[in-house]
Scaffold this active site. Sequence first.
Site, PDB file in Angstrom:
ATOM      1  N   ARG A  65       0.876  -1.189   0.000  1.00  0.00           N
ATOM      2  CA  ARG A  65       0.000   0.000   0.000  1.00  0.00           C
ATOM      3  C   ARG A  65       0.899   1.220   0.000  1.00  0.00           C
ATOM      4  O   ARG A  65       1.707   1.409   0.919  1.00  0.00           O
ATOM      5  CB  ARG A  65      -0.903   0.002   1.231  1.00  0.00           C
ATOM      6  CG  ARG A  65      -1.536   1.346   1.484  1.00  0.00           C
ATOM      7  CD  ARG A  65      -2.592   1.331   2.539  1.00  0.00           C
ATOM      8  NE  ARG A  65      -3.789   0.664   2.076  1.00  0.00           N
ATOM      9  CZ  ARG A  65      -4.982   0.749   2.684  1.00  0.00           C
ATOM     10  NH1 ARG A  65      -5.114   1.475   3.770  1.00  0.00           N
ATOM     11  NH2 ARG A  65      -6.016   0.113   2.204  1.00  0.00           N
TER      12      ARG A  65
ATOM     13  N   HIS B  97      -7.719   1.031  -6.071  1.00  0.00           N
ATOM     14  CA  HIS B  97      -7.820   0.144  -4.900  1.00  0.00           C
ATOM     15  C   HIS B  97      -8.480  -1.160  -5.390  1.00  0.00           C
ATOM     16  O   HIS B  97      -9.634  -1.446  -5.074  1.00  0.00           O
ATOM     17  CB  HIS B  97      -8.635   0.819  -3.803  1.00  0.00           C
ATOM     18  CG  HIS B  97      -8.517   0.197  -2.444  1.00  0.00           C
ATOM     19  ND1 HIS B  97      -7.753  -0.925  -2.192  1.00  0.00           N
ATOM     20  CD2 HIS B  97      -9.088   0.537  -1.247  1.00  0.00           C
ATOM     21  CE1 HIS B  97      -7.844  -1.236  -0.909  1.00  0.00           C
ATOM     22  NE2 HIS B  97      -8.649  -0.370  -0.316  1.00  0.00           N
TER      23      HIS B  97
ATOM     24  N   GLN C   7     -10.140  -3.847  -2.960  1.00  0.00           N
ATOM     25  CA  GLN C   7     -11.412  -3.424  -2.385  1.00  0.00           C
ATOM     26  C   GLN C   7     -12.566  -3.697  -3.353  1.00  0.00           C
ATOM     27  O   GLN C   7     -13.573  -4.306  -2.982  1.00  0.00           O
ATOM     28  CB  GLN C   7     -11.348  -1.920  -2.061  1.00  0.00           C
ATOM     29  CG  GLN C   7     -12.635  -1.364  -1.507  1.00  0.00           C
ATOM     30  CD  GLN C   7     -12.907  -1.828  -0.086  1.00  0.00           C
ATOM     31  OE1 GLN C   7     -12.082  -1.647   0.783  1.00  0.00           O
ATOM     32  NE2 GLN C   7     -14.076  -2.424   0.155  1.00  0.00           N
TER      33      GLN C   7
ATOM     34  N   ASP D 269     -17.363   7.022  -0.353  1.00  0.00           N
ATOM     35  CA  ASP D 269     -16.059   6.907   0.307  1.00  0.00           C
ATOM     36  C   ASP D 269     -15.717   8.294   0.840  1.00  0.00           C
ATOM     37  O   ASP D 269     -16.383   9.292   0.522  1.00  0.00           O
ATOM     38  CB  ASP D 269     -15.015   6.408  -0.718  1.00  0.00           C
ATOM     39  CG  ASP D 269     -13.610   6.282  -0.143  1.00  0.00           C
ATOM     40  OD1 ASP D 269     -13.477   6.155   1.092  1.00  0.00           O
ATOM     41  OD2 ASP D 269     -12.634   6.323  -0.932  1.00  0.00           O
TER      42      ASP D 269
ATOM     43  N   CYS E  76     -16.323   1.696   1.564  1.00  0.00           N
ATOM     44  CA  CYS E  76     -15.128   0.856   1.774  1.00  0.00           C
ATOM     45  C   CYS E  76     -14.590   1.005   3.193  1.00  0.00           C
ATOM     46  O   CYS E  76     -13.838   0.146   3.635  1.00  0.00           O
ATOM     47  CB  CYS E  76     -14.063   1.200   0.743  1.00  0.00           C
ATOM     48  SG  CYS E  76     -13.505   2.906   0.845  1.00  0.00           S
TER      49      CYS E  76
ATOM     50  N   ARG F 212     -13.446  -8.563   2.846  1.00  0.00           N
ATOM     51  CA  ARG F 212     -12.043  -8.354   2.444  1.00  0.00           C
ATOM     52  C   ARG F 212     -11.241  -9.620   2.734  1.00  0.00           C
ATOM     53  O   ARG F 212     -10.338  -9.984   1.983  1.00  0.00           O
ATOM     54  CB  ARG F 212     -11.436  -7.167   3.209  1.00  0.00           C
ATOM     55  CG  ARG F 212     -12.085  -5.817   2.928  1.00  0.00           C
ATOM     56  CD  ARG F 212     -11.822  -5.338   1.510  1.00  0.00           C
ATOM     57  NE  ARG F 212     -10.412  -5.184   1.219  1.00  0.00           N
ATOM     58  CZ  ARG F 212      -9.654  -4.152   1.606  1.00  0.00           C
ATOM     59  NH1 ARG F 212     -10.186  -3.154   2.277  1.00  0.00           N
ATOM     60  NH2 ARG F 212      -8.364  -4.090   1.292  1.00  0.00           N
TER      61      ARG F 212
END
Length: 307
Positions: free
Chosen positions: A105, A132, A135, A224, A264, A292
């Site tokens: 990340r 992402h 996700q 988000d 998310c 996830r």
Amino acid sequence: MTRKKDFLTLADYGREELEGMLDLAAKLKESWRQGRPERRLADKILACVFLKPSLRTRVSFEAAMWHLGGHALYITDAEIGLGKRESVYDVGQVLGRMVHGIMIRTFSQESVVELAQATPIPVINGLTDLVHPCQVFCDMLTIRENGLPLDGIKVAYLGDGNNLVHSWLNAAASFPFDFSFGGPAGYHPQPEVVERARSRARGRITITEDPQEAIRGAAVVYTDTWTSMGQEAETEKRIKVFPAFQVNRQLLALADPKAIVMHCLPAHRGQEITDEVMDGPQSVVFDQAGNRLHGQKAILAHCLGAS
Ligand code: CP
Ligand code: NVA
């Protein structure tokens, strides 16, 4: 020799491959539910490199590796100094001699691509400023579990045209759903990502500054944060720009009455989403977070050669 399998962006993956991985995720989730061991990555080691904070990504990758019989290492930039203490290329070469895969990340997508090119082991993108992909892959699992076919539904995203939006646009290039983005001028997704999706998508891609148009009739309503990691200095400015795109009861009333609400996380309650919606009957946000774990097991198995 087969080429190694990275997971850097959904733009590298087609529908068939992603559907196979979603099927695997569902199967691994069922094994987990029944307490059946799935030790497909026995003795494999994943280096998890974080240059930004994380709750879900960190815990889900570590737990996934443990469940699959392997092990995960948590490494921050304090140890590596990526690109400063040591070049991305050198880090890739070294890790390639010690572990079986890397999840990273960081900020720039280019450094993730550079790392993938520098190392013989699979690299999984755990979020960059651009995308992402883990996700959105896991979100597709959640959407399927809620009985929604990805074919033909409308997915609406309200807020900032950020990394999540780019991954949704990449998914819309492979799966035939309509994708509708609503956000203020100056905060739209990158034109190249929109154009790529438009040139491939079978569904309709809408980019609008009208929140009502964006959400009308949607089966999935997604939002988000208005301020992503790395943009903290803009927080005050952004809070003033986005309120018309807040997912609240009034706006949600325009979506399909059976629409699910996704986020998310982490959420900024009272900004991009109200408590009433986030804790309401249409919200699937916590099951979405839980997925996830299951979706990423499929990504790990796919990339580390045990699918
Ligand atoms: N959604 C998500 O990636 O959460 P974290 O930032 O906590 O990993
Ligand atoms: N867009 C957010 C997602 C967090 C999971 C960020 O990049 O900070």
